[in-house]
Write a protein that holds these residues in place. Structure first.
Motif: not given
Length: 350
Positions: A174-175, A185-186, A191-193, A197-199
């Motif tokens: 995430i960092k 990312y907001k 970012c984590g979500a 969801r995508q990967e």
């Protein structure tokens, strides 16, 4: 040599009145202060390392404080390091050196860009480093019963790294995503979500084996170098802030320089830079495959992209980390010792 009985009696007669006069003139308060002073001296700076060895909370607090301080203070340099290690940087984020990177980011973006993702690191670094240092101290002490110093230090570093990286790998993903230029990312949660969801959840541990492959030799070199430099600069192992700082910086520089190629590989695995490199939707998995791809794209020099930034980051980072850790360990050990000293002996004996 034996002395005549008359001589021994004479010496005893001369010293006894003096001792008796001290004892009789001393009040209980004076005797307690004198005893506390002697105990503090017997604890001494030489033996301070052994004070909190059996106290898990001391290592947890010292390690947590060291981790949070190190990561937060050095975070802007870590951000620049991540960007300089990218293999296919955005034309607006292609930096030649550390100074140029800072200047460009502040000018074209805003200073806050250097701190994107710091919250997740501050949250995770405390528990991870608390586990890291406490595991190292206990493992080193246990292994030292069966192996020499270098073997026990290296083995303890391996055990500590396995646990630390298991906690920190998702945070690192995430960092580094947030540190990239023009990251979509907001914030941390978004970012984590999005990654999940995508990967899928595997994305948070895609670089785990590479992270271990990098961090195990890094930490072995780091701890062994630190212990070696302490033997040279601080052979008595007393609390000496300057020697802790110098040893920490030297150990960090040595370990960082030797493991830079693996950090480049880890950065490639952690970021979405793969999609710029691969024409298809295939992912790069594994250390060997990643190192091969780096060589195909940038040659041998590609393994050392961001070397100066990594060394500049690690030297003050490890110096600060060890300084804070040793300070807290020393302070917590003294406080515990003082607490024991002020406990009335009458309450503990029946």
């Amino acid at each position: 040599m034996e002395y005549p009985a008359s001589v021994e009696q004479s010496v005893t007669d001369q010293t006894s009145p003096h001792i008796d006069s001290i004892s009789s003139s001393s009040t209980p308060a004076k005797r307690e202060r004198h005893q506390a002073s002697n105990n503090t001296e017997s604890m001494g700076e030489v033996d301070y390392e052994s004070l909190p060895t059996d106290k898990l909370w001391a290592h947890l607090l010292a390690g947590g404080a060291a981790g949070v301080t190190e990561h937060c203070v050095m975070y802007p340099v870590d951000c620049v390091k991540t960007r300089m290690m990218t293999l296919v940087p955005n034309p607006k984020a292609n930096y030649n050196n550390l100074y140029g990177a800072f200047k460009t980011i502040i000018k074209t973006e805003r200073p806050s860009a250097l701190f994107r993702g710091i919250t997740v690191v501050a949250t995770g670094a405390g528990p991870a480093h608390a586990l890291y240092f406490s595991t190292y101290e206990y493992s080193k002490r246990w292994l030292s019963r069966h192996h020499n110093n270098i073997m026990s230090q290296g083995g303890a570093a391996v055990v500590a790294t396995l646990l630390h990286d298991g906690c920190m790998n998702p945070i690192e993903v995430i960092k580094q995503r947030l540190q990239m230029y023009n990251a979509p990312y907001k914030g941390i949660i978004h970012c984590g979500a999005t990654i999940l969801r995508q990967e899928g959840p595997g994305a948070f541990y895609r670089s785990y084996t590479t992270q271990l492959t990098m961090n195990i030799p890094f930490q072995v070199l780091h701890f062994v170098s630190y212990e070696y430099l302490q033997e040279k600069f601080n052979p008595t192992r007393s609390y000496d802030p300057l020697s802790h700082m110098i040893s920490g910086a030297g150990a960090g520089a040595i370990a960082a320089a030797f493991t830079t190629p693996l950090d480049v590989a880890r950065t490639l695995l952690n970021t979405r830079e793969q999609k710029k490199i691969l024409a298809s939707d295939k992912k790069i998995y594994g250390m060997l495959n990643t190192l091969l791809k780096i060589y195909q794209l940038k040659g041998f020099k590609g393994y050392f992209r961001g070397l100066s930034a990594r060394v500049v980051y690690q030297m003050p980072s490890t110096a600060l980390c060890w300084s804070v850790y040793e300070l807290f360990k020393y302070g917590l050990g003294l406080k515990e010792a003082e607490f024991v000293e002020t406990t009335p002996s009458d309450h503990t004996s029946r």
